[in-house]
Design a protein around this motif. Structure first.
Motif, PDB file in Angstrom:
ATOM      1  N   ILE A  95       0.858  -1.184   0.000  1.00 49.86           N
ATOM      2  CA  ILE A  95       0.000   0.000   0.000  1.00 49.86           C
ATOM      3  C   ILE A  95       0.896   1.236   0.000  1.00 49.86           C
ATOM      4  CG2 ILE A  95      -1.855   1.247   1.160  1.00 49.86           C
ATOM      5  CD1 ILE A  95      -1.215  -2.265   2.271  1.00 49.86           C
ATOM      6  N   TYR A  96       0.661   2.128  -0.971  1.00 52.93           N
ATOM      7  CA  TYR A  96       1.490   3.323  -1.084  1.00 52.93           C
ATOM      8  C   TYR A  96       0.616   4.553  -1.299  1.00 52.93           C
ATOM      9  CZ  TYR A  96       4.794  -0.371  -2.468  1.00 52.93           C
ATOM     10  OH  TYR A  96       5.539  -1.516  -2.529  1.00 52.93           O
ATOM     11  N   LYS A  97       1.016   5.667  -0.709  1.00 51.71           N
ATOM     12  CA  LYS A  97       0.446   6.957  -1.077  1.00 51.71           C
ATOM     13  C   LYS A  97       1.229   7.469  -2.277  1.00 51.71           C
ATOM     14  CE  LYS A  97      -1.510   8.775   3.213  1.00 51.71           C
ATOM     15  NZ  LYS A  97      -1.438   9.874   4.224  1.00 51.71           N
ATOM     16  N   THR A  98       0.514   7.859  -3.324  1.00 51.61           N
ATOM     17  CA  THR A  98       1.209   8.268  -4.546  1.00 51.61           C
ATOM     18  C   THR A  98       1.411   9.781  -4.610  1.00 51.61           C
ATOM     19  OG1 THR A  98      -0.930   8.258  -5.716  1.00 51.61           O
ATOM     20  CG2 THR A  98       0.416   6.267  -5.848  1.00 51.61           C
ATOM     21  N   ASP A  99       0.351  10.526  -4.911  1.00 47.98           N
ATOM     22  CA  ASP A  99       0.498  11.973  -5.089  1.00 47.98           C
ATOM     23  C   ASP A  99      -0.235  12.783  -4.018  1.00 47.98           C
ATOM     24  OD1 ASP A  99      -2.044  11.340  -5.775  1.00 47.98           O
ATOM     25  OD2 ASP A  99      -1.988  12.158  -7.807  1.00 47.98           O
ATOM     26  N   GLY A 100      -0.573  12.152  -2.913  1.00 48.87           N
ATOM     27  CA  GLY A 100      -1.315  12.845  -1.867  1.00 48.87           C
ATOM     28  C   GLY A 100      -2.815  12.756  -2.037  1.00 48.87           C
ATOM     29  N   ARG A 101      -3.256  12.461  -3.248  1.00 51.66           N
ATOM     30  CA  ARG A 101      -4.697  12.349  -3.514  1.00 51.66           C
ATOM     31  C   ARG A 101      -5.117  10.914  -3.785  1.00 51.66           C
ATOM     32  NH1 ARG A 101      -5.955  16.091  -8.387  1.00 51.66           N
ATOM     33  NH2 ARG A 101      -4.088  15.008  -9.145  1.00 51.66           N
TER      34      ARG A 101
ATOM     35  N   THR B  13       1.361  -9.633 -10.221  1.00 52.25           N
ATOM     36  CA  THR B  13       1.015  -8.489  -9.380  1.00 52.25           C
ATOM     37  C   THR B  13      -0.140  -7.740 -10.037  1.00 52.25           C
ATOM     38  OG1 THR B  13       3.256  -8.217  -8.512  1.00 52.25           O
ATOM     39  CG2 THR B  13       1.799  -6.295  -8.410  1.00 52.25           C
ATOM     40  N   ILE B  14      -1.227  -7.608  -9.310  1.00 46.83           N
ATOM     41  CA  ILE B  14      -2.368  -6.829  -9.789  1.00 46.83           C
ATOM     42  C   ILE B  14      -2.564  -5.667  -8.833  1.00 46.83           C
ATOM     43  CG2 ILE B  14      -4.859  -6.812 -10.217  1.00 46.83           C
ATOM     44  CD1 ILE B  14      -4.695  -9.673 -11.084  1.00 46.83           C
ATOM     45  N   GLY B  15      -2.664  -4.467  -9.383  1.00 44.53           N
ATOM     46  CA  GLY B  15      -2.794  -3.282  -8.550  1.00 44.53           C
ATOM     47  C   GLY B  15      -3.907  -2.376  -9.025  1.00 44.53           C
ATOM     48  N   PHE B  16      -4.368  -1.527  -8.121  1.00 46.93           N
ATOM     49  CA  PHE B  16      -5.391  -0.544  -8.464  1.00 46.93           C
ATOM     50  C   PHE B  16      -5.234   0.661  -7.553  1.00 46.93           C
ATOM     51  CE2 PHE B  16      -7.140  -3.471  -5.368  1.00 46.93           C
ATOM     52  CZ  PHE B  16      -7.769  -2.652  -4.439  1.00 46.93           C
ATOM     53  N   THR B  17      -5.819   1.764  -7.957  1.00 49.65           N
ATOM     54  CA  THR B  17      -5.744   2.992  -7.181  1.00 49.65           C
ATOM     55  C   THR B  17      -7.101   3.327  -6.573  1.00 49.65           C
ATOM     56  OG1 THR B  17      -6.155   4.319  -9.161  1.00 49.65           O
ATOM     57  CG2 THR B  17      -3.851   3.946  -8.549  1.00 49.65           C
ATOM     58  N   LEU B  18      -7.072   4.057  -5.478  1.00 53.41           N
ATOM     59  CA  LEU B  18      -8.268   4.569  -4.821  1.00 53.41           C
ATOM     60  C   LEU B  18      -8.014   5.990  -4.357  1.00 53.41           C
ATOM     61  CD1 LEU B  18      -9.339   1.540  -2.568  1.00 53.41           C
ATOM     62  CD2 LEU B  18     -10.424   2.260  -4.711  1.00 53.41           C
ATOM     63  N   ASP B  19      -9.070   6.732  -4.137  1.00 51.76           N
ATOM     64  CA  ASP B  19      -8.920   8.070  -3.595  1.00 51.76           C
ATOM     65  C   ASP B  19      -8.434   7.992  -2.155  1.00 51.76           C
ATOM     66  OD1 ASP B  19      -9.696   9.589  -5.805  1.00 51.76           O
ATOM     67  OD2 ASP B  19     -11.823   9.334  -5.335  1.00 51.76           O
ATOM     68  N   ALA B  20      -7.581   8.932  -1.798  1.00 54.52           N
ATOM     69  CA  ALA B  20      -7.130   9.017  -0.409  1.00 54.52           C
ATOM     70  C   ALA B  20      -8.245   9.600   0.458  1.00 54.52           C
ATOM     71  CB  ALA B  20      -5.877   9.872  -0.333  1.00 54.52           C
ATOM     72  N   ARG B  21      -8.007   9.658   1.728  1.00 50.05           N
ATOM     73  CA  ARG B  21      -9.004  10.122   2.694  1.00 50.05           C
ATOM     74  C   ARG B  21      -9.598  11.465   2.297  1.00 50.05           C
ATOM     75  NH1 ARG B  21      -9.426   9.540   8.514  1.00 50.05           N
ATOM     76  NH2 ARG B  21     -10.591  11.301   9.351  1.00 50.05           N
ATOM     77  N   LYS B  22     -10.927  11.581   2.456  1.00 51.37           N
ATOM     78  CA  LYS B  22     -11.639  12.836   2.215  1.00 51.37           C
ATOM     79  C   LYS B  22     -12.095  13.393   3.553  1.00 51.37           C
ATOM     80  CE  LYS B  22     -11.775  12.513  -2.382  1.00 51.37           C
ATOM     81  NZ  LYS B  22     -11.189  13.493  -3.303  1.00 51.37           N
ATOM     82  N   ASP B  23     -11.806  14.664   3.787  1.00 53.50           N
ATOM     83  CA  ASP B  23     -12.208  15.282   5.050  1.00 53.50           C
ATOM     84  C   ASP B  23     -13.652  15.799   4.963  1.00 53.50           C
ATOM     85  OD1 ASP B  23      -9.716  14.805   6.172  1.00 53.50           O
ATOM     86  OD2 ASP B  23      -8.888  16.627   5.269  1.00 53.50           O
TER      87      ASP B  23
END
Length: 363
Positions: free
Chosen positions: A279-285, A353-363
């Motif tokens: 699990i990685y944070k990519t661009d902050g979003r 390896t299968i990967g996907f992206t999701l939105d980071a936390r929304k305030d």
């Protein structure tokens, strides 16, 4: 030396051609041909170079304007027919305005570019239709096969029971259990098809919430522990990725995605292998989640199509390990419904390896 001169002459002859002239150039060339003899004739008769020069200018300008007007009027009448043929529809008021006022201001080169662009678009559309038609035929064949297999199995068990095997309690129980398993397979198949249809049509809403993705991964590891223990597969979160990361998504839909991916990693993983989630944070979003195994892997030619419905890299082996053949297609649709992307990397006998992206936390 004569050969060089001959070559240069032939090159000059090829360069000077009216084949690729624009209407303006062709009008000027024709006007020049008309005006020069007139000017020469006046000079011969009057021996006055000023009158000859004025005659040259007057005849050239008058001929140029007249020829250009006639030429472009004729050409643009033909161009309007071409445009109408291209669109193959009765012109609307907007198109009539376009034909009348905007189109005549376009040069021939611009019109040629429009026609070439239209031809390329139509060619691409035709190729896409052919590809879609091929996929449609393959999908229908696969769908028929997926339904045919359990239906024929059920039919065989029922016919055998009706033929006299019902009197044997052991055979009756075994055959009814096998028939029930095939009924369950058909129910799962219909359920998966229905879910994909609702995802594609947007009829299945998403209920997005903030949740810690590592907690969900550990829950699924625990749920699948019996299956992974049977093959002595060790599941873990990659070192350095344990720190809680919150994502904003439909938790139950992402649970379904992770469950499908972990089940596939277990089915095709090797005995005593590993499944590792990163699990990685990519661009902050956005947050990137990747599931890796060290199983049989997938050949490169299959990678672009593994998310298609019913596509199996090894049809016989895939059916032996179960599943409807729709799991990865459902994963792809769920991730795309979140307006995110999914990807795959794999190598035979090394792993997938299968990967996907999701939105980071929304305030």
């Amino acid at each position: 030396m004569p050969f060089v001169l001959c070559t240069r002459k032939s090159q000059s002859a090829r360069m000077f051609t009216t084949k690729n002239f624009s209407p303006q150039q062709l009008s000027a060339f024709t006007a020049l041909i008309l005006s020069v003899p007139v000017a020469l004739g006046i000079w011969v008769l009057r021996m006055d170079w000023l009158i000859a020069l004025v005659s040259l200018g007057v005849v050239f300008c008058g001929s140029y304007l007249l020829i250009r007007f006639v030429l472009e009027s004729f050409i643009y009448r033909k161009i309007k027919l071409i445009y109408k043929f291209i669109y193959q529809t009765k012109a609307t008021k907007r198109e009539e305005t376009y034909y009348k006022y905007i189109l005549p201001q376009k040069g021939i080169d611009e019109v040629r570019a429009d026609v070439e662009q239209w031809a390329e678009q139509r060619s691409a559309e035709i190729e896409k239709l052919k590809t879609n038609e091929a996929y449609r035929k393959e999908f229908l064949q696969n769908l028929a096969h997926e339904f045919k297999t359990p239906i024929f199995a059920i039919q065989g068990y029922v016919d055998t029971l009706l033929g006299g095997a019902m009197d044997n309690p052991e055979v009756r129980k075994r055959f009814l259990e096998n028939a029930a398993r095939n009924v369950d397979r058909m129910v799962n198949l219909v359920s998966d098809l229905d879910e994909i249809t609702r995802l594609e049509s947007g009829q299945q809403p998403l209920y997005k919430v903030n949740f810690v993705i590592q907690d969900l991964i550990r829950e699924i590891y625990e749920t699948l522990s019996i299956k992974t223990s049977a093959k002595n597969i060790r599941c873990s979160i990659k070192k350095g990725c344990e720190y809680p990361i919150t994502v904003f998504a439909d938790k139950e839909k992402i649970r379904q995605v992770l469950n499908n991916l972990f089940e596939n990693a277990t089915k095709y993983g090797k005995e005593g292998g590993t499944i590792v989630t990163s699990i990685y944070k990519t661009d902050g979003r956005h947050v990137l989640i990747e599931i890796s195994d060290d199983g049989i892997g997938i050949s490169e030619e299959h990678l672009p199509r593994i998310f298609e419905r019913f596509y199996r890299t090894d049809r016989g082996r895939s059916r032996n390990v179960g599943g409807t053949g729709l799991g990865l297609a459902i994963c792809k649709h769920i991730i795309e419904a979140h307006e995110q992307t999914v990807h795959v990397r794999s190598k035979p006998d090394v792993g997938t390896t299968i990967g996907f992206t999701l939105d980071a936390r929304k305030d």
